[in-house]
Every structure is written in structure tokens, then in C-alpha cells.
Write an enzyme that holds these catalytic residues in place. Structure first.
Site, PDB file in Angstrom:
ATOM      1  N   LYS A   1       0.832  -1.146   0.048  1.00 11.23           N
ATOM      2  CA  LYS A   1      -0.028   0.094   0.059  1.00 11.23           C
ATOM      3  C   LYS A   1       0.942   1.190  -0.087  1.00 11.23           C
ATOM      4  CE  LYS A   1       0.137   2.078   3.460  1.00 11.23           C
ATOM      5  NZ  LYS A   1       0.152   2.712   4.888  1.00 11.23           N
TER       6      LYS A   1
ATOM      7  N   VAL B   1       9.615  -5.199   6.616  1.00  7.96           N
ATOM      8  CA  VAL B   1       8.554  -5.185   7.680  1.00  7.96           C
ATOM      9  C   VAL B   1       8.836  -3.774   8.236  1.00  7.96           C
ATOM     10  CG1 VAL B   1       8.669  -7.811   8.191  1.00  7.96           C
ATOM     11  CG2 VAL B   1      10.401  -6.214   9.161  1.00  7.96           C
TER      12      VAL B   1
ATOM     13  N   GLY C   1       5.786   1.115   6.421  1.00  7.32           N
ATOM     14  CA  GLY C   1       4.816   2.130   5.907  1.00  7.32           C
ATOM     15  C   GLY C   1       4.387   1.949   4.760  1.00  7.32           C
TER      16      GLY C   1
ATOM     17  N   GLY D   1       2.362  -1.271   4.405  1.00  8.81           N
ATOM     18  CA  GLY D   1       1.129  -2.141   4.877  1.00  8.81           C
ATOM     19  C   GLY D   1       1.330  -3.537   4.693  1.00  8.81           C
TER      20      GLY D   1
ATOM     21  N   ASP E   1      -5.187   0.155   8.811  1.00 11.48           N
ATOM     22  CA  ASP E   1      -5.046  -0.243   7.299  1.00 11.48           C
ATOM     23  C   ASP E   1      -5.538  -1.274   6.887  1.00 11.48           C
ATOM     24  OD1 ASP E   1      -3.762   2.141   6.977  1.00 11.48           O
ATOM     25  OD2 ASP E   1      -1.813   1.289   7.028  1.00 11.48           O
TER      26      ASP E   1
HETATM   27  O1  C5P Z   1      -3.648   0.009  13.432  1.00 14.51           O
HETATM   28  P1  C5P Z   1      -2.310  -0.359  13.527  1.00 14.51           P
HETATM   29  O2  C5P Z   1      -1.735  -1.525  14.094  1.00 14.51           O
HETATM   30  O3  C5P Z   1      -1.551  -0.490  12.092  1.00 14.51           O
HETATM   31  O4  C5P Z   1      -1.346   0.940  14.190  1.00 14.51           O
HETATM   32  C1  C5P Z   1      -0.312   0.705  14.766  1.00 14.51           C
HETATM   33  C2  C5P Z   1      -0.070   1.724  15.812  1.00 14.51           C
HETATM   34  O5  C5P Z   1       0.115   3.069  15.297  1.00 14.51           O
HETATM   35  C3  C5P Z   1      -1.239   2.181  16.654  1.00 14.51           C
HETATM   36  O6  C5P Z   1      -0.826   1.352  17.912  1.00 14.51           O
HETATM   37  C4  C5P Z   1      -1.174   3.552  16.900  1.00 14.51           C
HETATM   38  O7  C5P Z   1       0.062   3.825  18.002  1.00 14.51           O
HETATM   39  C5  C5P Z   1      -0.834   4.118  15.659  1.00 14.51           C
HETATM   40  N1  C5P Z   1      -1.700   4.535  14.846  1.00 14.51           N
HETATM   41  C6  C5P Z   1      -2.539   5.819  15.238  1.00 14.51           C
HETATM   42  N2  C5P Z   1      -3.512   6.191  14.248  1.00 14.51           N
HETATM   43  C7  C5P Z   1      -3.722   5.566  13.177  1.00 14.51           C
HETATM   44  C8  C5P Z   1      -2.914   4.414  12.867  1.00 14.51           C
HETATM   45  C9  C5P Z   1      -2.006   3.943  13.539  1.00 14.51           C
HETATM   46  O8  C5P Z   1      -2.135   6.456  16.096  1.00 14.51           O
HETATM   47  N3  C5P Z   1      -4.755   5.802  12.284  1.00 14.51           N
END
Ligand code: C5P
Length: 288
Positions: free
Chosen positions: A13, A99, A102, A104, A140
């Protein structure tokens, strides 16, 4: 036996821009972004098995010390729990994407796992439920179910399809320094962008580039503070021939350049591979 194997792609992504507009009480950030997917990514093979067995291979495979932390494992357990069935499947994940980068990778793997297991376990194809489960796995993941250009709001779950985008060609560059998203958000603080009115109307490549130049990735400074080489990656992309725009994706450290032809993006990728053999570089086309 091979007819029982379900193969899925888990594409990378890219956030063509990413504005952070606020923070919710649960700590998640609200955003506005155009997310697109490209024809490079991880691959999954799912087949029947008498338990949940996950194996990870490929250039970015990491040992599964704690399977319960892996999004593929979490996705399988979540779906099985939803339908109160045992989580039984063999899942081979080929990690082609770096990994914590950024683009996805983990989210796309989770989305592909949900889709694949729906088929393998003969579950109803309930799009709304799938979206709900996807969001529980990560902000995401709902977009990664769709795998086509979307305008994203909320924390990434309010999605509007963008069916009229022109063909875009990319080079993705990652300096191979994992850059954890929570750290980047912590560093970002609270310099929020004002929400913008976005129009998904049909636009040419030139119009898209002109619009994208007005927008930004709000996490660029924060990610570069954590992983300073991001500045070098952006500068190197900006110097490639035919690069119309260069930018960080998500919380980094992957950056991308946009080119109007696949010839240009492939030539730029070759030049960057040569000048920076220690970086992960790939040319890719947008999925529509
Ligand atoms: O949702 P995901 O696991 O990808 O997000 C990882 C971390 O990134 C979350 O725990 C949060 O700290 C941060 N995050 C956020 N706002 C988002 C996406 C991610 O604060 N919209």
C-alpha cells in the site's frame, strides 16, 4: 492436493498523501489519505490442515518467535472465534516486503488471510463483517481488503473508492531500517492538519501531481527524526529522471517516486539499485 491450495496476493500500500487531522480518546489518530496498491507484495498459500500452522519464508521472513503477535495468526484466530469454529489451516506466507516499513505489509497479509480463510472454511462472504474484523486487526486492514485506490478518513476505515485514477507508475525505496509506527506517531506530537475537502473526480496524471504537491505526508518530519536516512532516500528519488513527485509512505521508512510511464519507473529503479545497493528498491505499477 494442489487444487486445495488457495493463493492470494497481499500487495503493498502507498499513501499518496497522508494528513493527520486529530487524535481520538483511544490514542488512534484520525487521518485523510489517498491509499493505492501496487503489483508488488507478499504472497500467501492456504490449505487444509488439522491445526493452525503458519510458516514464513521469503527475503523478509522473520522467525515466528511469538506467533500470537503475527497479524496472520491474529486474523485466523479472530475469524475462527467469530464463527466459533476451530482455527485449522496451513498458511505459508512469503514475505517479499520489508517489515515495519509504511507500506502495509502486515495489514495486507491480515486482509488476505481473512479473505482466504473465508473460502477455505466455506464461510459466508459477509463484506460488512469482514470490514469490522479487519478494523480490529489494524487501521489499514479495511483498505487492504479492497486493494484498489481509495480516499480514506476516520482512522483509515471510512473508505471511498477512487475508480477514475490515471495509470501511475512507482519506484519504492526502503533503506532497510524498521521504523515502528507507534514511535513515529509519538514523535509527531499534535501538529494536526485542518481537514480538507477532497474531490475524487476524474483527473489526468498532471492534475493529480499538481494536487498531490499541495498535500503532504504529515509524518515525514517525525519519521525522519527516528530514521534520518529517509531524507537521503527522498533526495535520491527526487534526482531520478522522470520523477514527478517523491514522498514518504505511511509512517515510513519506505518512500516512493511517481513516474508517468513504466519505462521511466523501471529505469529509475535500476539507477537507484546501482547507486544504493544496500537499499530495497522496486518498480511497481498501480492496481486499479
Ligand atoms: O492499526 P495499526 O496496528 O496499524 O497501528 C499501529 C499503531 O500506530 C497504533 O497502535 C497507534 O499507535 C498508531 N496509529 C495511530 N493512528 C492510526 C493508525 C495507527 O495512532 N490511524
Amino acid at each position: 492436493m494442489s487444487k486445495n491450495i488457495i493463493r492470494l496476493s497481499a500487495p503493498a500500500k502507498l499513501n499518496l498523501f497522508l494528513h493527520i487531522t486529530g487524535r481520538r480518546e483511544d490514542g488512534y489518530h484520525t487521518l485523510q489519505s489517498v491509499m493505492v496498491f501496487v503489483n508488488t507484495g507478499d504472497e500467501l498459500k492456504l490449505s487444509p490442515h488439522d491445526s493452525l500452522y503458519i510458516d514464513i519464508e521469503g527475503p523478509f521472513a522473520e522467525p515466528l518467535d511469538k506467533p500470537q503477535d503475527n497479524l496472520v495468526y491474529k486474523a485466523a484466530q479472530l475469524l475462527a472465534a467469530q464463527y466459533k469454529i476451530p482455527a485449522r489451516a496451513k498458511i505459508i506466507l512469503t514475505k517479499n516486503l520489508p517489515v515495519a516499513s509504511g507500506i502495509g505489509g502486515g495489514s495486507s497479509d491480515a486482509a488476505a488471510t481473512l479473505k482466504g480463510l473465508i473460502k477455505l472454511w466455506n464461510l459466508p462472504d459477509d463484506a460488512l463483517l469482514l470490514q469490522k474484523l479487519a478494523l480490529q486487526l489494524g487501521a489499514d486492514v479495511p483498505a487492504c481488503l479492497y486493494k484498489k485506490p481509495v480516499w480514506a478518513e476516520g482512522i483509515g476505515e471510512k473508505l471511498t473508492a477512487l475508480p477514475d485514477m490515471p495509470d501511475l507508475h512507482f519506484v519504492l525505496v526502503n533503506p532497510l531500517v524498521p521504523t515502528p509506527t507507534p514511535l513515529v506517531f509519538q514523535q509527531f506530537g499534535s501538529r494536526f492538519s485542518t481537514p480538507l475537502q477532497f474531490s475524487g473526480r476524474r483527473k489526468s496524471t498532471a492534475e493529480w501531481i499538481a494536487d498531490l504537491k499541495i498535500y503532504r505526508n504529515d509524518l515525514t518530519d517525525a519519521a525522519s527524526a527516528i530514521t534520518p536516512v529517509i531524507r537521503d532516500v527522498l533526495a535520491a528519488l527526487g534526482r531520478t529522471k522522470g520523477c514527478l513527485l517523491h514522498r514518504l509512505s505511511g509512517s515510513g521508512a519506505t518512500c516512493f517516486g511517481i513516474y508517468s510511464t513504466a519505462e521511466d519507473s523501471k529505469a529509475a529503479a535500476r539507477a537507484l539499485e546501482k547507486s544504493h545497493p544496500d537499499w530495497w528498491v522496486t518498480a511497481a505499477d498501480m492496481l486499479k
